[in-house]
Write a protein that holds these residues in place. Structure first.
Motif, PDB file in Angstrom:
ATOM      1  N   SER A   1      11.872  -2.334   9.937  1.00 42.53           N
ATOM      2  CA  SER A   1      10.571  -3.046   9.821  1.00 42.53           C
ATOM      3  C   SER A   1      10.134  -3.938  10.815  1.00 42.53           C
ATOM      4  CB  SER A   1      10.373  -3.549   8.439  1.00 42.53           C
ATOM      5  OG  SER A   1       9.182  -4.076   8.289  1.00 42.53           O
ATOM      6  N   MET A   2      11.344  -4.696  11.299  1.00 40.00           N
ATOM      7  CA  MET A   2      10.825  -5.831  12.178  1.00 40.00           C
ATOM      8  C   MET A   2      11.789  -6.400  13.119  1.00 40.00           C
ATOM      9  SD  MET A   2       9.941  -8.857   9.430  1.00 40.00           S
ATOM     10  CE  MET A   2       9.576 -10.281  10.606  1.00 40.00           C
TER      11      MET A   2
ATOM     12  N   LYS B   1       0.837  -1.111  -0.032  1.00 38.80           N
ATOM     13  CA  LYS B   1      -0.012   0.005   0.043  1.00 38.80           C
ATOM     14  C   LYS B   1       0.852   1.427   0.092  1.00 38.80           C
ATOM     15  CE  LYS B   1      -4.361   0.915   2.136  1.00 38.80           C
ATOM     16  NZ  LYS B   1      -5.302   0.865   3.397  1.00 38.80           N
ATOM     17  N   PHE B   2       1.030   1.992  -0.991  1.00 38.99           N
ATOM     18  CA  PHE B   2       2.088   2.837  -1.366  1.00 38.99           C
ATOM     19  C   PHE B   2       1.431   4.211  -2.131  1.00 38.99           C
ATOM     20  CE2 PHE B   2       2.346  -0.277  -4.491  1.00 38.99           C
ATOM     21  CZ  PHE B   2       2.352   0.552  -5.460  1.00 38.99           C
ATOM     22  N   ARG B   3       2.220   5.223  -2.033  1.00 44.23           N
ATOM     23  CA  ARG B   3       2.131   6.253  -2.988  1.00 44.23           C
ATOM     24  C   ARG B   3       3.375   7.178  -2.931  1.00 44.23           C
ATOM     25  NH1 ARG B   3      -1.380  10.307   0.766  1.00 44.23           N
ATOM     26  NH2 ARG B   3       0.123  10.709   2.317  1.00 44.23           N
TER      27      ARG B   3
ATOM     28  N   ASN C   1      -0.825  -7.514  12.193  1.00 42.16           N
ATOM     29  CA  ASN C   1      -1.057  -6.332  11.099  1.00 42.16           C
ATOM     30  C   ASN C   1       0.160  -6.405   9.974  1.00 42.16           C
ATOM     31  OD1 ASN C   1      -3.441  -5.457  12.507  1.00 42.16           O
ATOM     32  ND2 ASN C   1      -2.069  -4.366  13.905  1.00 42.16           N
ATOM     33  N   HIS C   2       1.242  -6.659  10.693  1.00 42.89           N
ATOM     34  CA  HIS C   2       2.678  -6.458   9.793  1.00 42.89           C
ATOM     35  C   HIS C   2       2.571  -7.592   8.629  1.00 42.89           C
ATOM     36  CE1 HIS C   2       6.736  -6.526   8.496  1.00 42.89           C
ATOM     37  NE2 HIS C   2       6.955  -5.722   9.404  1.00 42.89           N
ATOM     38  N   ASN C   3       3.076  -7.041   7.327  1.00 41.37           N
ATOM     39  CA  ASN C   3       2.836  -7.828   6.081  1.00 41.37           C
ATOM     40  C   ASN C   3       3.789  -8.923   5.850  1.00 41.37           C
ATOM     41  OD1 ASN C   3       0.691  -6.317   5.401  1.00 41.37           O
ATOM     42  ND2 ASN C   3       1.781  -4.714   4.315  1.00 41.37           N
ATOM     43  N   ALA C   4       4.604  -9.204   7.172  1.00 43.12           N
ATOM     44  CA  ALA C   4       5.249 -10.340   7.354  1.00 43.12           C
ATOM     45  C   ALA C   4       4.502 -11.514   7.370  1.00 43.12           C
ATOM     46  CB  ALA C   4       6.136 -10.181   8.286  1.00 43.12           C
ATOM     47  N   ARG C   5       3.283 -11.353   7.435  1.00 41.18           N
ATOM     48  CA  ARG C   5       2.194 -12.374   7.662  1.00 41.18           C
ATOM     49  C   ARG C   5       1.861 -13.123   6.176  1.00 41.18           C
ATOM     50  NH1 ARG C   5      -1.725 -13.084  11.418  1.00 41.18           N
ATOM     51  NH2 ARG C   5      -3.406 -13.294   9.673  1.00 41.18           N
ATOM     52  N   ILE C   6       2.341 -12.333   5.141  1.00 43.21           N
ATOM     53  CA  ILE C   6       2.061 -12.669   3.862  1.00 43.21           C
ATOM     54  C   ILE C   6       3.041 -13.193   2.998  1.00 43.21           C
ATOM     55  CG2 ILE C   6       1.258 -11.666   1.617  1.00 43.21           C
ATOM     56  CD1 ILE C   6       0.117  -9.174   3.162  1.00 43.21           C
ATOM     57  N   ASP C   7       2.741 -14.356   2.412  1.00 42.18           N
ATOM     58  CA  ASP C   7       3.742 -15.052   1.817  1.00 42.18           C
ATOM     59  C   ASP C   7       4.368 -14.412   0.620  1.00 42.18           C
ATOM     60  OD1 ASP C   7       5.150 -17.146   0.070  1.00 42.18           O
ATOM     61  OD2 ASP C   7       4.231 -18.642   1.175  1.00 42.18           O
ATOM     62  N   ILE C   8       5.775 -14.220   0.371  1.00 42.86           N
ATOM     63  CA  ILE C   8       6.306 -13.438  -0.411  1.00 42.86           C
ATOM     64  C   ILE C   8       5.762 -13.547  -1.738  1.00 42.86           C
ATOM     65  CG2 ILE C   8       8.608 -12.946  -1.681  1.00 42.86           C
ATOM     66  CD1 ILE C   8       9.552 -13.526   1.532  1.00 42.86           C
ATOM     67  N   ALA C   9       5.678 -14.766  -2.288  1.00 39.91           N
ATOM     68  CA  ALA C   9       5.150 -15.315  -3.697  1.00 39.91           C
ATOM     69  C   ALA C   9       3.645 -14.823  -3.785  1.00 39.91           C
ATOM     70  CB  ALA C   9       5.458 -16.572  -3.820  1.00 39.91           C
TER      71      ALA C   9
ATOM     72  N   VAL D   1       8.996   7.521  -1.804  1.00 33.37           N
ATOM     73  CA  VAL D   1       8.006   6.631  -1.613  1.00 33.37           C
ATOM     74  C   VAL D   1       7.335   6.597  -0.410  1.00 33.37           C
ATOM     75  CG1 VAL D   1       6.926   4.427  -2.329  1.00 33.37           C
ATOM     76  CG2 VAL D   1       8.916   5.310  -3.489  1.00 33.37           C
ATOM     77  N   GLU D   2       5.931   6.771  -0.230  1.00 32.94           N
ATOM     78  CA  GLU D   2       5.411   6.412   1.381  1.00 32.94           C
ATOM     79  C   GLU D   2       4.485   5.257   1.343  1.00 32.94           C
ATOM     80  OE1 GLU D   2       4.877  11.271   2.648  1.00 32.94           O
ATOM     81  OE2 GLU D   2       3.320  10.085   1.146  1.00 32.94           O
ATOM     82  N   CYS D   3       4.947   4.427   2.157  1.00 30.22           N
ATOM     83  CA  CYS D   3       4.175   3.196   2.482  1.00 30.22           C
ATOM     84  C   CYS D   3       3.453   3.018   3.862  1.00 30.22           C
ATOM     85  CB  CYS D   3       5.159   1.694   2.428  1.00 30.22           C
ATOM     86  SG  CYS D   3       5.771   1.666   0.821  1.00 30.22           S
ATOM     87  N   ILE D   4       2.260   2.388   3.673  1.00 36.30           N
ATOM     88  CA  ILE D   4       1.415   2.353   4.919  1.00 36.30           C
ATOM     89  C   ILE D   4       1.948   0.883   5.785  1.00 36.30           C
ATOM     90  CG2 ILE D   4      -0.971   1.726   5.975  1.00 36.30           C
ATOM     91  CD1 ILE D   4      -1.919   3.703   4.159  1.00 36.30           C
ATOM     92  N   GLU D   5       2.496   1.053   6.923  1.00 35.56           N
ATOM     93  CA  GLU D   5       3.191   0.060   7.465  1.00 35.56           C
ATOM     94  C   GLU D   5       2.355   0.192   8.850  1.00 35.56           C
ATOM     95  OE1 GLU D   5       6.981  -1.278   7.650  1.00 35.56           O
ATOM     96  OE2 GLU D   5       7.584   0.077   6.035  1.00 35.56           O
ATOM     97  N   PRO D   6       1.556  -0.889   9.029  1.00 29.54           N
ATOM     98  CA  PRO D   6       0.644  -1.063  10.110  1.00 29.54           C
ATOM     99  C   PRO D   6       1.424  -1.226  11.599  1.00 29.54           C
ATOM    100  CG  PRO D   6       0.085  -2.917   8.750  1.00 29.54           C
ATOM    101  CD  PRO D   6       1.090  -2.096   8.083  1.00 29.54           C
ATOM    102  N   ALA D   7       0.874  -0.337  12.424  1.00 33.83           N
ATOM    103  CA  ALA D   7       1.517  -0.692  13.716  1.00 33.83           C
ATOM    104  C   ALA D   7       1.475  -1.868  14.458  1.00 33.83           C
ATOM    105  CB  ALA D   7       1.138   0.419  14.579  1.00 33.83           C
ATOM    106  N   GLU D   8       2.104  -2.375  15.299  1.00 34.47           N
ATOM    107  CA  GLU D   8       2.140  -3.831  15.954  1.00 34.47           C
ATOM    108  C   GLU D   8       2.144  -3.518  17.524  1.00 34.47           C
ATOM    109  OE1 GLU D   8       1.387  -6.944  13.428  1.00 34.47           O
ATOM    110  OE2 GLU D   8       1.699  -7.085  15.463  1.00 34.47           O
ATOM    111  N   ASP D   9       1.371  -4.195  18.203  1.00 32.96           N
ATOM    112  CA  ASP D   9       1.466  -4.295  19.461  1.00 32.96           C
ATOM    113  C   ASP D   9       2.641  -5.159  20.079  1.00 32.96           C
ATOM    114  OD1 ASP D   9      -1.044  -2.928  19.962  1.00 32.96           O
ATOM    115  OD2 ASP D   9      -2.141  -4.792  19.852  1.00 32.96           O
TER     116      ASP D   9
END
Lengths: 431, 436
Positions: free
Chosen positions: B321-322, B53-55, B170-178, B234-242
């Motif tokens: 990022s993590m 998610k970027f602009r 929330n972090h996108n590391a949840r998502i498989d790279i491929a 570039v600005e990306c939305i990186e969700p915050a984590e508890d």
């Protein structure tokens, strides 16, 4: 340049490659035996049991502390097969003394630890400690069973085993579970005594050191392995397949794995092995090979499709991961590309690409001490000592016709298919 | 005309140096001379699977893209307008080319022993010239679908992403790279161009080369290929984590011989200062070996009891990022390993870490760092991915290790290892009934 070969004693040799380009020195000690079902399990166990403890460092924790102290110079166990020869031993990358934070003769101290490991194991009643042997048996059995976890590897291994069933080459270098279970501290100790007193021993050193001093220290350590009874090392080669064997195995996975096993009618012992190397590279060795370009890029059937050779046994396995429904299509295309190669349909660009790619991979070997060792060890078994640079020169003159003729000598022996029975959307239930 | 600027940095204690070039095109170039046979070059962008998610700074709207698109784009860069694929171009020089996509970056690379500058020209050229068509996108969907299926059959991968999903909410590391077969079906050439134009801006990229090279010759190649470019942010939305984990457990069943386990330790304390992150990285590296290395009490005790095997190990990740720590292996009783882990950490906190262990493990870390300079591929991968893209300097790391102190390491240990930070992921073998 081939290594300088120094005879330390009967059947015991030191191979030295001097270079000052590394910050580490590489050392390895390997013992060579014929690959046989009776001894494979014991051979697989021995290095791990020896690494459990020595008289001076009686358990793993104290040994590992010593490796840490010597700047993380771990001695790791080796066990692999080259054709029908099994090789076991130890290797280590050792930080060059001059980088030590405080003056430490890292290399000579490390050799002292290696001596302990090979010649002074912890014993109990004159044999290995029972709990160490039992622990390593359990680990080895786990490793044998765990081969099923990696499907890419498993499908190649199964093809090879089916193809060479009944030949010594089909013996796994890990041994079979029943053979591991049958090992006792007594039988393993008996085997150990034979290993250190009745086999061929090859030591390798790659790096920068006072070679005179190193030779003397290694002679002191390994000279006691001297023997004139080391077994002959040879590999039976079946040059052509008679008829095609087909094996299908079902497994609950999503992707099918196709492996085609070939007899190549060419081994490292043959004078024209460099032609086979060119053929394999052009057929399935790189991203510009016929298999990659056609099975993957043109037909979109797979992510990987490549051909691997075994230089001593004279076999080649083509492997690919595909949708189960595309098995026949992939198989037909793999074999069609072989036919085209046999028919001499080889472009100048393909020929140049294979040659450039091979030359590059040969020359990159010089930057990796362990790879240099493997290169010469493999050649030593068939009485050669040509260097990667020699090999690069040899392929300069290989023509498309030579490759077509080599492709005609290759015969299909075994088709193995791991048939995935899971539907794509099925799978592991998550909790 | 603007000229390129060159600075040299040297660390005589370890006998290494590099040249930094601010190229007139806007690209950062790092040249690390090494007298080895193999040349290695890597051209990368700070664009990975998490950037979905970027602009471009100044744009009104954020663009949201399908999972797996950064990796898909990487594949598609190998196709060119002249119809010759990138591998065929490299085949002429004999270089061995490849590329990979991680959470945070996409890297294009080659190694070779000859004709380095010709190969470098190919690298800079193809990565700066995108060419995507509807047809070629479709063709790739079949290939990547097989790559994804291969990953789905890989228990190690299931364990890793299971752990990520347990730890992160929330972090996108949840998502498989491929991505998934379904998500990549939504990719088309318009979207690929959108991502390319956003992230493959020279200001968001860097080039790193090592081998028997000079900065002048590298600059000459860059001058030839790279046009000056207006750089953008570039600005990306990186969700915050508890700080707490999403959920404490993940389990699944697959065809494995013995259960695989991974104990994850989540950490959200990430400094915005690269030097601080480098320091914390060093502390976490030394903790891996102190707590779980070959000489540690935990490893040896559990190994002797047969609770773990040689496949046991600890690793960590700490970047902008993590941040996480992980202990993983194979065991017939993962729950028991986990409970022993909890007790062990408690005991270490109660009794305090050992200063002798610290010194011993720091020595190993120092040595591993030095050994990394024996291979141009190791140098470049480490230099670009772990240092340049993190805003840090690899040659400073030797000093960071030298200056790392026990008290700081102990402090990091206590802040990272906390009860609410743990998650256990397990891949169990199939039940008898599920086998074929």
């Amino acid at each position: 340049m081939p290594p300088t070969r120094i005879k330390l004693a009967d059947s015991v040799y030191l191979n030295v490659i001097e270079t000052d380009k590394f910050k580490t020195n590489f050392i390895s000690a390997e013992f060579f035996i014929p690959l046989r079902a009776e001894t494979a399990a014991k051979a697989a166990l021995l290095p791990s049991v020896l690494l459990r403890g020595t008289k001076k460092y009686p358990d793993m924790a104290s040994l590992n502390r010593q490796f840490d102290y010597l700047y993380g110079s771990y001695i790791w166990p080796r066990n692999y097969k080259l054709g029908e020869t099994q090789v076991i031993g130890f290797s280590s990358y050792v930080l060059a003394d001059k980088y030590a934070l405080e003056p430490t003769p890292i290399m000579s101290e490390l050799l002292g630890v290696m001596e302990e490991i090979v010649f002074s194991p912890v014993t109990e009643g004159g044999v290995f400690r029972a709990d160490y042997v039992e622990g390593e048996k359990r680990n080895l059995i786990d490793r044998i069973k765990a081969q099923i976890n990696n499907k890419n590897y498993y499908a190649v291994k199964r093809c090879r085993d089916e193809m060479c069933r009944g030949e010594a080459y089909a013996v796994s270098e890990l041994g079979e579970i029943e053979d591991v279970q049958a090992v006792t501290p007594e039988s393993l100790y008996e085997f150990y005594k034979w290993i250190i007193s009745g086999t061929r021993v090859e030591l390798y050193f790659v790096g920068s050191f006072d070679i005179g001093k190193l030779t003397e220290q290694l002679r002191d350590i390994f000279g006691r392995c001297a023997n004139i009874s080391a077994p002959e090392l040879k590999t039976e080669v079946i040059r052509r397949a008679e008829k095609v064997k087909e094996v299908i195995e079902d497994q609950p996975v999503k992707q099918g794995k196709l492996s085609l096993g070939f007899r190549t009618d060419c081994t490292l012992a043959d004078r024209d092995y460099h032609v086979f190397a060119m053929f394999r590279e052009l057929y399935g060795g790189s991203p510009t090979s016929k298999l990659f370009v056609n099975v993957r890029e043109k037909l979109s059937l797979c992510y990987y499709c490549s051909a691997m050779g075994e230089a001593h046994k004279g076999i080649m396995i083509v492997s690919s991961g595909i949708d189960v429904a595309n098995k026949q299509k992939a198989q037909d295309e793999i074999l069609r590309q072989l036919e085209l190669t046999r028919a001499g349909e080889i472009t100048e660009a393909e020929l140049a690409a294979a040659r450039n790619s091979l030359k590059n991979s040969y020359r990159e070997l010089y930057d990796n001490a362990d790879s240099i060792k493997s290169w010469y060890t493999s050649r030593m078994l068939v009485g050669r000592d040509d260097s990667p640079e020699d090999a690069a020169a040899a392929i300069e003159t290989v023509t498309a016709e030579d490759i077509a003729n080599m492709a005609k000598r290759v015969t299909l022996d075994t088709i193995y298919f791991l048939n995935g029975t899971l539907k794509p959307d099925e799978g592991s239930d998550e909790e | 005309m603007i000229e390129s600027r060159v600075n040299v940095k040297e660390n005589p204690a370890i006998g290494e140096k590099y040249y930094y070039v601010k190229h007139k095109s806007g690209l950062d170039i790092y040249v690390i001379p090494k007298k080895l046979s193999t040349y290695y070059a890597m051209f990368g962008t700070k664009y990975g699977s998490v950037h979905n998610k970027f602009r471009i700074k100044g744009e009104a709207e954020y663009t949201e893209v399908p999972d797996g698109i950064a990796h898909f784009l990487e594949h598609k860069m190998f196709e060119n307008e002249d119809g010759e694929d990138t591998f065929a171009k490299f085949a002429r020089t004999g270089a061995s080319a490849n590329a990979y996509t991680s959470f945070l970056c996409t890297m294009y690379l080659f190694s070779c022993t000859d004709k380095f500058y010709e190969s470098l020209e190919i690298l800079l050229d193809y990565v700066t010239k995108p060419y995507f068509t509807e047809q070629s996108v479709q063709k790739e969907q079949g290939i990547i679908a097989q790559e994804i299926r291969m990953g789905e059959d890989n228990p190690g991968r299931a364990l890793f992403f299971g752990l990520m999903r347990a730890m992160y909410k929330n972090h996108n590391a949840r998502i498989d790279i491929a991505g998934t077969v379904e998500s990549i079906a939504k990719i088309d050439h318009h979207l690929l161009y959108k991502c390319y134009n956003t992230f493959y801006n020279l200001g968001n990229m860097a080039l790193c080369v090592s081998g028997d090279v000079t900065p002048e010759e590298v600059i000459a190649v860059a001058d030839k290929v790279l046009k000056p470019q207006a750089t953008h942010e570039v600005e990306c939305i990186e969700p915050a984590e508890d700080p707490e984990v999403n959920r404490p457990n993940f389990t699944c069943r697959m065809q494995v011989a013995k259960p695989l386990f991974a104990i994850g330790v989540k950490d959200v304390e990430i400094s915005s200062n690269p030097y601080e992150r480098m320091k914390k990285n060093a502390a976490m590296t030394v903790l891996e070996n102190m707590l779980f290395g070959g000489a540690s009490e935990f490893y040896n005790k559990l190994y002797e009891e047969g609770l773990i095997t040689k496949s046991f190990g600890a690793w960590h990740d700490h970047n902008h990022s993590m941040s996480m720590f992980c202990v993983q292996g194979e065991s017939d009783r993962p729950e028991e390993v986990y409970s022993r882990f909890l007790k062990y950490i408690d005991k270490q906190k109660r009794d305090g870490l050992s200063k002798d262990d610290f010194e011993r493990c720091r020595r190993v870390m120092f040595s591993n760092f030095i050994k990394g300079f024996d291979s141009t591929s190791e140098i470049v991968n480490n230099f670009l991915g772990n240092f340049v893209f993190e805003g840090a300097d690899m040659l400073d790391y030797a000093e960071v290790i030298r200056e790392l102190d026990f008290e700081y390491t102990d402090k990091i240990f206590r802040s990272v290892f906390q009860d609410s930070h743990y998650a256990l992921a397990t891949v169990y073998p199939l039940e008898e009934a599920e086998k074929v």
